[in-house]
Design an enzyme around this catalytic site. Sequence first.
Site, PDB file in Angstrom:
ATOM      1  CB  SER A  46      -0.780   0.021   1.236  1.00  0.00           C
ATOM      2  OG  SER A  46      -1.952  -0.896   1.129  1.00  0.00           O
ATOM      3  CG  ASN A  87      -6.406 -10.531  -1.949  1.00  0.00           C
ATOM      4  OD1 ASN A  87      -7.478 -10.543  -1.317  1.00  0.00           O
ATOM      5  ND2 ASN A  87      -5.997 -11.229  -2.728  1.00  0.00           N
ATOM      6  CE1 TYR A  88      -0.464  -9.112   0.832  1.00  0.00           C
ATOM      7  CE2 TYR A  88      -1.163  -9.923  -1.346  1.00  0.00           C
ATOM      8  CZ  TYR A  88      -0.793 -10.202   0.096  1.00  0.00           C
ATOM      9  OH  TYR A  88      -0.405 -11.305   0.264  1.00  0.00           O
ATOM     10  CG  LEU A  89      -2.394  -2.374  -3.925  1.00  0.00           C
ATOM     11  CD1 LEU A  89      -2.463  -2.215  -5.529  1.00  0.00           C
ATOM     12  CD2 LEU A  89      -1.217  -1.787  -3.540  1.00  0.00           C
TER      13      LEU A  89
END
Length: 443
Positions: free
Chosen positions: A271, A401-403
Amino acid sequence: MQDKKALQEEKLKQEEKYMWAIVDGVKEKVGNFRVEPPGLFRGRGEHPKLGKLKRRIRPSDVTINIGKDAPIPECPIPGESWKEVRHDNMVTWLAFWNDPINQKLFKYVFLSPSSSLKGQSDKEKYEKARMLKDYIGNIRAAYTKDFTSKDGAKRQIAVATYLIDKLALRAGNEKEDDEADTVGCCTLKVENVQAIAPNSLEFNFLGKDSIRYENTVEVEVPVYKAIIQFQAGKRGNDDLFDKLDTSKLNAHLKELMPGLTAKVFRTYNASITLDNILNKETREGDVSEKLVVYQHANKEVAIICNHQRTVSKSHDAQMSKLMEKIGGLQGTLKELKTDLDRVRKGKPPLEDANGKRKRNLTPEALEKKIANTTEKIEKMEADMRTKEDLKTVALGTSKTNYLDPRITVAWCKRHEVPLEKIFNKFLLEKFAWAMDVDFDFRF
DNA sequence: GCCAAGACTTGGAATAATATTG
DNA sequence: CAATATTATTCCAAGTCTTGGC
């Protein structure tokens, strides 16, 4: 065609009653509620259970979890019945059954990612990752100090944390013998890391889903020395971190920040990288230029997380087709230029490839055509570069899933980019909780 | 501390649906 | 309008991490 549509509607009607759940009085979408059909287990990579028969799941395999007073969902197979009906409000699953391939594992029915319950925990995940911003300085200082600790276990924790932070490695839980042989940070083997003088490390191992991680990085000298020392006197197949496992690592991390675990570093690094690149590289310009920046940032994140995909079977064919098209356009461009020259000298345009006469065009009209064609060529060349550039990179996983979606939403608001250019329907729904974020939100 | 059970998140490929193009 | 390319959806796992019993 008609049949197909009717069939689809029929299926939808059949399934409608399983698609929703009332949670605390609110109607929420249910996630995957279908059981998998029987078949042969494929698995990924070199899986010991490859080809094993996956038997059919019956209602008598399925445990249902609903409210005490809620009506029991109708069993879809007449004459059969659910294994059990529970009322456990400490968990979020609506149903589960044992995985037919590995009886020890469970398959669950959860609410959809778009549900408020999942949305809330998603938000909490990103808030935890943001909390790491306030701790990361101290954490880095602490593990740097411990690179040279007298205590071997401490040294291993320090180096492992460094790798998880710097390279976004996964924690690496122990695996059973009946699973594919893959590793994460804590389960790295001596042979997975090569020290390259003066201070580089070459990583090569199979990670989650048997995706290969190959990367050579320069590391701090104490890390380099520590790795060599961890490897000393061991065989290639021995554990690099012999004094370490994920529970020890996470227990240590929890002392540094409440709730901190290894995976938080992946979220944090993904992120913050997106946020940094977007804010560094976005320029005034049209939407398509801004999208290029976003895609570039997204790609950097995917590379950090090692999100790969196999090159599509038709990639080469698609590329040469594009080449061909560009070649054609370059031909017409050349022709147009010749004609422009001639027209300016008062001559008629050349005959076309078929020997036909072309319409007389004014120089202005020709210039316009030339500009259009040039632009078209440039756009196609850019498309081609992007296509080639991204042929082995999977962008989807990091987006999902990650940002932190608020980075994207806020950036779109600041730069007047329509969010739909970046989030598809699924993501727009999943990230409903992030939509009202302030335009100046920064991760 | 260690292990197994349990619950929840993260993952790429295959397939289907839709859009684009010649 | 058919062939292709692109995008969305579905599928089927494979990870992470917590908890509870010893």
